[in-house]
Design an enzyme around this catalytic site. Structure first.
Site, short mmCIF file in Angstrom:
data_model
loop_
_atom_site.label_atom_id
_atom_site.label_comp_id
_atom_site.label_asym_id
_atom_site.label_seq_id
_atom_site.Cartn_x
_atom_site.Cartn_y
_atom_site.Cartn_z
N ARG A 60 7.64 -0.59 -0.05
CA ARG A 60 7.47 -0.01 1.20
C ARG A 60 8.55 -0.30 1.59
O ARG A 60 8.73 -1.71 2.05
CB ARG A 60 5.90 -0.23 2.27
CG ARG A 60 4.48 0.56 2.13
CD ARG A 60 5.54 2.37 2.13
NE ARG A 60 3.88 3.53 1.58
CZ ARG A 60 3.54 3.66 0.21
NH1 ARG A 60 4.14 3.51 -0.69
NH2 ARG A 60 2.73 4.28 0.31
N HIS A 97 12.23 6.78 -3.60
CA HIS A 97 10.83 6.93 -3.45
C HIS A 97 9.90 7.55 -4.93
O HIS A 97 9.50 8.22 -4.59
CB HIS A 97 10.24 6.96 -2.09
CG HIS A 97 8.53 7.06 -1.79
ND1 HIS A 97 8.86 6.48 -0.55
CD2 HIS A 97 7.61 6.80 -2.47
CE1 HIS A 97 7.37 5.93 -0.33
NE2 HIS A 97 6.74 5.61 -1.84
N1 LIG Z 1 6.89 2.87 -4.69
C1 LIG Z 1 6.40 4.09 -4.94
O1 LIG Z 1 6.02 5.30 -5.58
C2 LIG Z 1 4.09 3.17 -4.18
C3 LIG Z 1 4.71 2.64 -3.56
N2 LIG Z 1 3.08 2.16 -3.52
C4 LIG Z 1 2.93 1.03 -3.13
O2 LIG Z 1 2.58 -0.36 -3.78
C5 LIG Z 1 1.09 -0.77 -3.43
C6 LIG Z 1 0.43 -1.59 -3.49
O3 LIG Z 1 -0.43 -0.31 -4.33
P1 LIG Z 1 -1.68 -1.84 -4.97
O4 LIG Z 1 -1.39 -2.10 -6.64
O5 LIG Z 1 -2.58 -0.24 -5.47
O6 LIG Z 1 -2.16 -1.65 -4.15
P2 LIG Z 1 -4.12 -2.90 -3.89
O7 LIG Z 1 -4.57 -2.79 -2.92
O8 LIG Z 1 -4.17 -2.50 -5.04
O9 LIG Z 1 -2.44 -3.99 -4.09
C7 LIG Z 1 -2.41 -5.49 -2.60
C8 LIG Z 1 -2.35 -6.57 -3.42
O10 LIG Z 1 -1.81 -7.34 -1.81
C9 LIG Z 1 -2.42 -8.63 -1.64
N3 LIG Z 1 -2.34 -8.60 -0.80
C10 LIG Z 1 -2.24 -8.10 0.58
N4 LIG Z 1 -2.46 -8.29 2.28
C11 LIG Z 1 -1.72 -9.54 1.50
C12 LIG Z 1 -1.00 -10.72 2.18
N5 LIG Z 1 -1.47 -10.80 3.57
N6 LIG Z 1 -0.83 -11.46 1.92
C13 LIG Z 1 -1.31 -12.09 0.82
N7 LIG Z 1 -1.36 -10.66 -0.25
C14 LIG Z 1 -1.73 -9.54 0.22
C15 LIG Z 1 -4.13 -8.42 -2.17
O11 LIG Z 1 -4.17 -9.44 -2.34
C16 LIG Z 1 -4.04 -6.98 -3.27
O12 LIG Z 1 -3.03 -8.38 -4.35
C17 LIG Z 1 0.44 0.22 -1.87
O13 LIG Z 1 0.27 -0.17 -0.53
C18 LIG Z 1 1.60 1.08 -1.80
O14 LIG Z 1 2.59 0.86 -0.36
C19 LIG Z 1 1.46 2.93 -4.58
C20 LIG Z 1 2.72 3.90 -4.89
C21 LIG Z 1 3.88 4.25 -5.28
O1 LIG Z 2 1.24 6.35 -3.23
C1 LIG Z 2 1.94 5.40 -2.90
O2 LIG Z 2 1.80 4.93 -1.81
C2 LIG Z 2 3.39 7.05 -2.72
O3 LIG Z 2 3.93 5.37 -2.31
C3 LIG Z 2 3.62 7.78 -3.26
O4 LIG Z 2 5.00 7.77 -3.37
#
Ligand SMILES: NC(=O)C1=CN([C@@H]2O[C@H](COP(=O)(O)OP(=O)(O)OC[C@H]3O[C@@H](n4cnc5c(N)ncnc54)[C@H](O)[C@@H]3O)[C@@H](O)[C@H]2O)C=CC1
Ligand SMILES: O=C(O)C(=O)CO
Length: 312
Positions: A227, A275
């Site tokens: 983000r 994005h």
């Molecule tokens: N640019 C894009 O197109 C996309 C971006 N995203 C972003 O990717 C992010 C991650 O997705 P997932 O891997 O599925 O999430 P997830 O919930 O599986 O993994 C999050 C990780 O961050 C760590 N974490 C959270 N808060 C923390 C903190 N305060 N200190 C240290 N570590 C911390 C957790 O321990 C975990 O390892 C999403 O929240 C989303 O914002 C997701 C999909 C698409």
């Molecule tokens: O799945 C998400 O969180 C995304 O950012 C998709 O664009």
């Protein structure tokens, strides 16, 4: 069973048909303003408050991995979704492989110095540069969840030392794991390529700031796939100016679309995409949702439930 669906930009007809095929016994309908008829589950992205407000649902599915937008809506509209209604998010559903493609291609781009060769090409200069060593190219991933751990695994076969930082320690073969704020400094020390895959929470906003960037290896690279609010743009620009950071690849921004007057557009060492690092793929997402609903209906344990207090 009834399911209501709302997404501001997806093709609703396509999704509704695909959902009906996957769950023939379920009544699926696109939610439109004024629809107060009962439903069991809601599938949403940036939903209008009135879609969910006051409903007695068995569950709500966010149609993405990140839930910062809907949690933001809930914090300003506390009555929008009762506390006891579970909120789920998509886990991987095809986003993991997209993130792998994005990260691997960009790390290799920097490692093979294609950024430098592009700059030389623009000056019509034929010049061979010194090779980088894999051992000088430690990749550090902020966030080792569903997507971060997949990205970490995909970089190993290329010979890069890979490390990750998360809330609790992970056991990922071949990957060095750092956990918690007390180990962030050690994680950053020697990290040459920083890849961000953290969720957007009050604890992670602005984490990639001057202090963090200063702790990276010299001539480091920053890739933000999570983000925009994670990065303090002014601090990144200053680190690019000083040479501490050699290049940045940004997929996400504090303000999207990125305003035309933002200096990142013109910066020669910043690359960006709008994005698109990982899209929600209908087939995989619907498989995950239908599978999760079946398990919920049977009273089984499921994964993907959001901890609303923790923020992800
Ligand atoms: N640019 C894009 O197109 C996309 C971006 N995203 C972003 O990717 C992010 C991650 O997705 P997932 O891997 O599925 O999430 P997830 O919930 O599986 O993994 C999050 C990780 O961050 C760590 N974490 C959270 N808060 C923390 C903190 N305060 N200190 C240290 N570590 C911390 C957790 O321990 C975990 O390892 C999403 O929240 C989303 O914002 C997701 C999909 C698409
Ligand atoms: O799945 C998400 O969180 C995304 O950012 C998709 O664009």
């Amino acid at each position: 069973m009834d399911i209501i669906f709302y997404h501001p930009s997806f093709n609703s007809d396509y999704w509704i048909n695909a959902l009906r095929k996957a769950m023939p016994q379920v009544h699926v309908r696109a939610w439109t303003a004024g629809d107060n008829a009962p439903a069991d589950y809601a599938l949403v992205w940036h939903p209008p408050v009135e879609m969910l407000k006051g409903r007695k649902l068995k569950g709500v599915f966010a149609l993405g991995a990140g839930v910062d937008a809907i949690l933001g809506q809930l914090s300003t509209n506390p009555g929008m979704l009762a506390d006891d209604i579970p909120l789920f998010r998509l886990e991987d559903t095809g986003m993991g492989s997209q993130m792998q493609e994005y990260a691997v291609s960009q790390v290799l781009h920097w490692f093979r110095r294609f950024d430098d060769y592009q700059a030389l090409k623009l000056q019509s200069r034929w010049q061979q540069l010194e090779e980088y060593e894999h051992t000088d190219f430690t990749v550090g991933i902020l966030g080792a969840g569903v997507l971060g751990s997949k990205v970490a695994e995909s970089l190993l076969p290329w010979g890069f030392p890979v490390r990750c930082w998360s809330r609790s320690r992970k056991s990922l073969p071949g990957i060095q794991s750092f956990a918690g704020p007390e180990e962030l400094g050690d994680f950053l020390q020697g990290t040459r390529v920083l890849i961000n895959l953290l969720p957007n929470t009050p604890e992670t906003v602005g984490l990639i700031n001057q202090s963090l960037l200063n702790q990276l290896a010299e001539h480091s690279y920053v890739m933000n796939l999570a983000r925009g609010v994670h990065v303090v743009e002014a601090d990144l620009l200053a680190a690019l100016e000083s040479g501490k950071v050699k290049g940045a690849m940004l997929d996400v921004f504090s303000h999207e679309p990125l305003p035309a007057d933002n200096p990142l557009w013109a910066h020669p060492r910043v690359a960006m995409t709008p994005h698109i690092a990982a899209f929600t793929r209908p087939t995989e997402a619907i498989e995950f949702i239908s599978h999760t609903i079946s398990k919920l209906e049977r009273g089984e344990t499921v994964s993907g439930r959001v901890d609303r207090v923790r923020g992800y």
